[in-house]
Scaffold this active site. Structure first.
Site, PDB file in Angstrom:
ATOM      1  N   ASP A   1       0.573  -1.132  -0.131  1.00  0.00           N
ATOM      2  CA  ASP A   1       0.002   0.388   0.460  1.00  0.00           C
ATOM      3  C   ASP A   1       1.322   1.345   0.419  1.00  0.00           C
ATOM      4  O   ASP A   1       2.119   1.354   0.692  1.00  0.00           O
ATOM      5  CB  ASP A   1      -0.828  -0.247   1.343  1.00  0.00           C
ATOM      6  CG  ASP A   1      -2.031   0.838   1.310  1.00  0.00           C
ATOM      7  OD1 ASP A   1      -2.404   1.055  -0.186  1.00  0.00           O
ATOM      8  OD2 ASP A   1      -2.534   0.844   2.583  1.00  0.00           O
TER       9      ASP A   1
ATOM     10  N   ASN B   1     -11.224  -2.172  -5.517  1.00  0.00           N
ATOM     11  CA  ASN B   1     -10.464  -0.797  -6.091  1.00  0.00           C
ATOM     12  C   ASN B   1     -10.976  -0.928  -7.483  1.00  0.00           C
ATOM     13  O   ASN B   1     -10.346  -0.566  -8.150  1.00  0.00           O
ATOM     14  CB  ASN B   1      -8.642  -2.030  -6.754  1.00  0.00           C
ATOM     15  CG  ASN B   1      -7.924  -2.043  -4.775  1.00  0.00           C
ATOM     16  OD1 ASN B   1      -6.933  -2.751  -4.369  1.00  0.00           O
ATOM     17  ND2 ASN B   1      -8.057  -1.072  -4.224  1.00  0.00           N
TER      18      ASN B   1
END
Ligand code: IPE
Ligand code: IPE
Ligand code: MG
Length: 246
Positions: A21, A69
């Site tokens: 991330d 996502n």
């Protein structure tokens, strides 16, 4: 700075999983577009894969794209899918050289056909490799995975293939995307966020969690080593007392 040599080879986590991330924030810090961060994240993936293989970690699972996502701007999703295709193409040699076997978990059918094709090709070409298993979580969501497992088991019960009495943890395991993987021992998340974001909820029941403040494109050997050293300094009790372990 710690290096791979500092790791105790007798106490390795068998399965390491990583929530990669912070690509967007890494780019923003540099006044660039988010996709620039994703492009630079590829190098961190290559290094981490190679380092884990060198350490002889048996299973490495990387969270590359979540079911959530898909909600990102179209241009970002497209860039991520293109990066996936080009990286798979480029990294085949590195995977082979390191005896790494590629696999994937997630709703693979939802990926663009080009990505599916490239993925299938690299999985098949590395299928005979006997070293580390590298698993890419692509369009992966843990709740979706559990939902699918429940549906499959329910159908088997309906068709008298399984009796409800025989549904146990092992049966559930065999119906998950991760049926070929052991439980996660060490879960690493970069970027300073302290959350799981729908990753391997069932499989991390007893994982050691490690959160680090660096953004993914900056993640290097010494960060990986620090995470593993932290893991090696912990006592995993699995519900027992410390005295029982000794
Ligand atoms: C991780 O970085 C990559 C993916 C989720 C695909 P992000 O894109 O989430 O970067 P941040 O968290 O917005 O900085
Ligand atoms: C998790 O990161 C997914 C991947 C790393 C692929 P996100 O950036 O999507 O997670 P949230 O939205 O911050 O929880
Ligand atoms: Mg993020």
């Amino acid at each position: 700075m710690n290096t791979l040599k500092d790791v105790n080879a007798d106490k390795l986590p068998k399965h390491v999983a990583v929530i990669m991330d912070g690509n967007g924030r890494w780019a923003k810090q540099r006044g660039k577009l988010r996709v620039f961060g994703h492009q630079n994240g590829v190098e961190a993936v290559r290094k981490t894969v190679e380092n884990c293989a060198k350490l002889q970690i048996q299973f490495l699972t990387l969270y590359a794209f979540s079911t959530e996502n898909w909600k990102r701007p179209k241009i970002e999703v497209e860039t991520l899918m293109k990066l996936l295709v080009s990286s798979l193409r480029k990294e085949l040699k590195t995977l082979d050289k390191n005896n790494i076997k590629l696999s994937a978990i997630g709703n693979i059918n939802s990926l663009p056909s080009k990505a599916q094709k490239e993925l299938a090709e690299v999985i098949s070409k590395t299928s005979e490799n006997t070293g580390m298993t590298l698993t890419l979580a692509l369009s992966y969501g843990s709740r979706e995975e559990i939902e699918l497992a429940v549906k499959e088991i329910a159908i088997k019960v309906k068709n008298n293939i399984i009796s409800p009495d025989n549904i146990d943890e092992a049966v559930i395991n065999t119906h998950l995307y991760t049926h070929f993987l052991p439980d996660v021992d060490l879960l690493i998340r970069t970027s300073g966020e302290h959350r799981i974001s729908n990753f391997l909820l069932w499989q991390i029941a007893y994982a050691e969690l490690y959160f680090i403040d660096v953004f993914w494109p900056d993640f290097r050997e010494h960060h990986l080593v620090e995470a593993i050293l932290s893991y090696q300094n912990r006592e995993r009790r699995f519900g027992k007392t410390s005295e029982q372990l000794n």
